[in-house]
Design a protein around this motif. Structure first.
Motif, mmCIF file in Angstrom:
data_model
loop_
_atom_site.group_PDB
_atom_site.id
_atom_site.type_symbol
_atom_site.label_atom_id
_atom_site.label_comp_id
_atom_site.label_asym_id
_atom_site.label_seq_id
_atom_site.Cartn_x
_atom_site.Cartn_y
_atom_site.Cartn_z
ATOM 1 N N UNK A 272 0.822 -1.205 0.000
ATOM 2 C CA UNK A 272 0.000 0.000 0.000
ATOM 3 C C UNK A 272 0.846 1.241 0.000
ATOM 4 N N UNK A 273 0.260 2.348 0.480
ATOM 5 C CA UNK A 273 0.937 3.643 0.540
ATOM 6 C C UNK A 273 1.019 4.107 1.987
ATOM 7 N N UNK A 300 4.955 7.482 0.413
ATOM 8 C CA UNK A 300 5.851 6.463 -0.125
ATOM 9 C C UNK A 300 5.130 5.119 -0.161
ATOM 10 N N UNK A 301 5.436 4.271 -1.134
ATOM 11 C CA UNK A 301 4.863 2.917 -1.144
ATOM 12 C C UNK A 301 5.520 2.067 -0.056
ATOM 13 N N UNK A 302 4.795 1.053 0.405
ATOM 14 C CA UNK A 302 5.371 0.152 1.407
ATOM 15 C C UNK A 302 4.953 -1.287 1.119
ATOM 16 N N UNK A 303 5.746 -2.197 1.648
ATOM 17 C CA UNK A 303 5.423 -3.628 1.643
ATOM 18 C C UNK A 303 5.746 -4.168 3.029
ATOM 19 N N UNK A 304 4.861 -5.030 3.530
ATOM 20 C CA UNK A 304 5.059 -5.569 4.878
ATOM 21 C C UNK A 304 4.788 -7.069 4.873
ATOM 22 N N UNK A 305 5.683 -7.817 5.487
ATOM 23 C CA UNK A 305 5.525 -9.257 5.667
ATOM 24 C C UNK A 305 5.244 -9.528 7.143
ATOM 25 N N UNK A 306 4.300 -10.414 7.401
ATOM 26 C CA UNK A 306 3.937 -10.729 8.776
ATOM 27 C C UNK A 306 3.740 -12.218 8.971
#
Length: 358
Positions: A272-273, A300-306
């Protein structure tokens, strides 16, 4: 005079005559249901291996009986099934020597199968106690595996049903229990995460302690929407000859979550952003600098791993790692002087709890 038909009288007499003959059959059926589930072991009296099989069966709570085979009776399906019927047993076991070790026959009247398996010695000498114990245990496990097929939704037709005693000793659920078992409850659609974390980016500021708050709405098992806010709990103090200033960073964002069904472990991926906000406060300016607080904001764009571990459907332990990058970097300026840049790249790691509702 009117003559009555003899048919009703004949029917009454027939019922009275049939009653005593039907009662023994009913009592026999009840006795067969209440009789203990016996496993017949076909072996000569005093046979070491046969006695070991009996001991293994009795250790599991089965009733075992030894049947002496005829000296010239070959091991076959017909003879073994006949031995089981004669003994009133639900199954019969016979082992005969073979070239590699022991050839085991098991006639299972519950599933209607006869199992033939050749088992190699594999342990010590041919007459060693350890060898007999190991082979006997394998024979009993082979019988258990055969009886467990009675738990299939469509079990194989056999001569006898799986008695309640057998189901209890093997802990075999009834076929209807397997077929009618309710599906596992769905995971809650609304989840709230609360986790302390560390926010880090090179460019003049050190790592900051943050409180990571997250909300996820999962209308399906695999896709949903998320929002989060990394609230700063600590900031950075910059001391220079010309000034001193306190700096803090706040990160907020929203996006889409992709995940799998959470049985125990549930990995997820968010994209997402994010809005990056840098703020300066308590500015003390010396010669050559202006004064006043300042701030900077960018997207800024983001990526998250959980990864989440479900303690219960509504309570999980969760850890996340977020990565983002601001192309030009966010700068903090005092009197047109850049004192810090931030955002190339951004890392946020957190670990905490995840609660579910609805």
């Amino acid at each position: 005079m009117t003559r009555r038909s003899p048919a009703p009288l004949l029917l009454v007499l027939a019922a009275l005559a049939a009653g005593p003959s039907l009662a023994p059959h009913a009592r026999a059926d009840d006795a067969r249901e209440q009789a203990p589930s016996i496993i017949a072991v076909v072996c000569p009296p005093g046979d070491r291996f046969g006695l070991r099989v009996v001991a293994e069966l009795e250790s599991l709570g089965f009733r075992a009986a030894i049947l002496d085979p005829a000296a010239d009776a070959p091991a076959s399906r017909a003879s073994l099934e006949a031995s089981a019927r004669d003994a009133g047993a639900i199954a019969a076991i016979r082992a005969v020597p073979s070239g590699r070790g022991v050839e085991v026959w098991i006639a299972d009247r519950v599933t209607g199968k006869t199992v033939l398996r050749e088992m190699a010695d594999g342990v010590g000498d041919a007459g060693a106690p350890d060898r007999d114990a190991a082979l006997a245990l394998r024979v009993v496990e082979l019988l258990r595996a055969s009886l467990l097929e009675a738990a299939l939704p469509a079990p194989l037709p056999g001569e006898l049903p799986a008695t309640p005693e057998i189901r209890e000793k093997l802990r075999v659920p009834a076929p209807t229990a397997l077929a009618d078992a309710p599906p596992p409850p769905p995971s809650p659609a609304l989840r709230v995460a609360l986790a302390p974390g560390a926010l880090l980016s090179p460019g003049g500021l050190g790592a900051a302690v943050s409180l990571d708050l997250g909300v996820a709405v999962m209308p399906s098992e695999h896709v949903g929407v998320v929002a989060f806010a990394a609230i700063p709990l600590t900031g950075a103090r910059l001391e220079r000859p010309q000034f001193s200033v306190d700096l803090s960073v706040q990160l907020t964002g929203a996006g889409v979550r992709f995940t799998t069904r959470a049985d125990r472990w549930a990995p997820s991926a968010d994209v997402g952003l994010a809005v990056v906000s840098l703020q300066s406060s308590d500015v003390v300016v010396r010669s050559g600098f202006g004064d006043g607080d300042s701030s900077a904001m960018t997207v800024a764009p983001f990526a998250r791993l959980g990864l989440a571990f479900a303690v219960t459907p509504g309570f999980r332990l969760r850890a996340d790692v977020l990565a983002s990058v601001v192309v030009e970097g966010a700068s903090i300026q005092i009197a047109e002087h850049d004192i810090a840049t931030w955002g190339r790249p951004i890392m946020l790691s957190s670990a905490g709890i995840d609660l579910g509702w609805f």
